[in-house]
Design a protein around this motif. Structure first.
Motif, PDB file in Angstrom:
ATOM      1  N   ARG A 166      12.380  13.634  14.507  1.00 17.86           N
ATOM      2  CA  ARG A 166      12.320  14.073  15.902  1.00 17.86           C
ATOM      3  C   ARG A 166      13.604  13.732  16.635  1.00 17.86           C
TER       4      ARG A 166
ATOM      5  N   SER B 245      -7.768  -6.352   0.185  1.00 16.13           N
ATOM      6  CA  SER B 245      -6.915  -6.552   1.358  1.00 16.13           C
ATOM      7  C   SER B 245      -5.484  -6.088   1.083  1.00 16.13           C
ATOM      8  N   GLU B 246      -4.961  -6.434  -0.084  1.00 17.33           N
ATOM      9  CA  GLU B 246      -3.605  -6.043  -0.466  1.00 17.33           C
ATOM     10  C   GLU B 246      -3.473  -4.519  -0.489  1.00 17.33           C
TER      11      GLU B 246
ATOM     12  N   ARG C 284       2.607   3.742   8.331  1.00 14.25           N
ATOM     13  CA  ARG C 284       3.626   3.493   9.354  1.00 14.25           C
ATOM     14  C   ARG C 284       4.980   4.066   8.929  1.00 14.25           C
ATOM     15  N   ASP C 285       5.257   4.018   7.614  1.00 13.60           N
ATOM     16  CA  ASP C 285       6.517   4.600   7.135  1.00 13.60           C
ATOM     17  C   ASP C 285       6.546   6.111   7.371  1.00 13.60           C
TER      18      ASP C 285
ATOM     19  N   LEU D 146       4.945   7.697   9.802  1.00 17.51           N
ATOM     20  CA  LEU D 146       5.149   7.881  11.243  1.00 17.51           C
ATOM     21  C   LEU D 146       6.603   7.637  11.622  1.00 17.51           C
ATOM     22  N   LEU D 147       7.203   6.604  11.014  1.00 22.91           N
ATOM     23  CA  LEU D 147       8.592   6.279  11.323  1.00 22.91           C
ATOM     24  C   LEU D 147       9.532   7.390  10.874  1.00 22.91           C
TER      25      LEU D 147
ATOM     26  N   GLU E 229      -1.490   0.691   4.916  1.00 21.76           N
ATOM     27  CA  GLU E 229      -1.036   0.590   6.314  1.00 21.76           C
ATOM     28  C   GLU E 229       0.485   0.701   6.408  1.00 21.76           C
ATOM     29  N   VAL E 230       1.183   0.056   5.453  1.00 22.30           N
ATOM     30  CA  VAL E 230       2.648   0.133   5.444  1.00 22.30           C
ATOM     31  C   VAL E 230       3.075   1.594   5.208  1.00 22.30           C
TER      32      VAL E 230
ATOM     33  N   ILE F 106     -10.450 -13.424  -5.387  1.00 25.45           N
ATOM     34  CA  ILE F 106      -9.445 -12.521  -5.956  1.00 25.45           C
ATOM     35  C   ILE F 106      -9.791 -11.067  -5.635  1.00 25.45           C
TER      36      ILE F 106
ATOM     37  N   ALA G 123       9.410  10.077  13.342  1.00 27.04           N
ATOM     38  CA  ALA G 123      10.127   9.702  14.560  1.00 27.04           C
ATOM     39  C   ALA G 123      11.628   9.884  14.370  1.00 27.04           C
TER      40      ALA G 123
ATOM     41  N   LEU H 263      -3.448  -3.125   3.031  1.00 32.84           N
ATOM     42  CA  LEU H 263      -2.177  -3.396   3.706  1.00 32.84           C
ATOM     43  C   LEU H 263      -1.069  -2.478   3.197  1.00 32.84           C
ATOM     44  N   ARG H 264      -1.057  -2.213   1.867  1.00 33.62           N
ATOM     45  CA  ARG H 264      -0.057  -1.291   1.323  1.00 33.62           C
ATOM     46  C   ARG H 264      -0.217   0.099   1.942  1.00 33.62           C
TER      47      ARG H 264
ATOM     48  N   LEU I 189      -8.993 -10.406  -1.978  1.00 28.93           N
ATOM     49  CA  LEU I 189      -7.546 -10.373  -1.744  1.00 28.93           C
ATOM     50  C   LEU I 189      -6.932  -9.076  -2.270  1.00 28.93           C
ATOM     51  N   LYS I 190      -7.460  -8.571  -3.396  1.00 30.83           N
ATOM     52  CA  LYS I 190      -6.929  -7.319  -3.942  1.00 30.83           C
ATOM     53  C   LYS I 190      -7.270  -6.137  -3.042  1.00 30.83           C
TER      54      LYS I 190
END
Lengths: 74, 74
Positions: free
Chosen positions: B69, B48-49, B59-60, B62-63, B55-56, B42, B66, B52-53, B45-46
């Motif tokens: 631009r 890792s979670e 990327r948001d 960066l998007l 990382e999202v 557990i 973009a 990942l949040r 996994l926490k």
């Protein structure tokens, strides 16, 4: 290694053994409930992890499209 | 509700009670090991979670840059 087994040598009565037996049974029941909760938590976290990995992949795809657009002046 | 308590009424001997007591003790020990493993799972996994949040979110960011631009033709 130490032997933590219960033994009769301490002159324990049947009533005492029975009491201990019922205490342990309650402990096992509580632990089973706790383990079920933890299993459920692990299952949810794994689903969440897999969704988040997919979200990262989606955004990476969008980002690489944006990079290509920029390179080609679109 | 049913009472699953052990009782002396069945004429159980001390030796039998003792055997059962030691069996329960072994079960508890195994369950404790299993619970430690699950707690560790557990925790991982926490972590890792949470990564990942992040990382999202990265990327948001960066998007959205973009998109800005593109709107301004940069």
């Amino acid at each position: 290694t130490l032997d933590h087994s219960y033994s009769l040598s301490s002159g324990t009565t049947s009533a005492e053994l029975l009491k201990k037996l019922n205490e342990q049974r309650d402990i096992i029941a509580l632990m089973e409930v706790k383990m079920k909760e933890m299993k459920s938590t692990i299952r949810h976290l794994k689903v969440s992890e897999s969704k988040l990995r997919e979200e990262v992949r989606d955004r990476d795809r969008l980002l690489s499209k944006a990079v290509i657009r920029k390179k080609h002046g679109m």
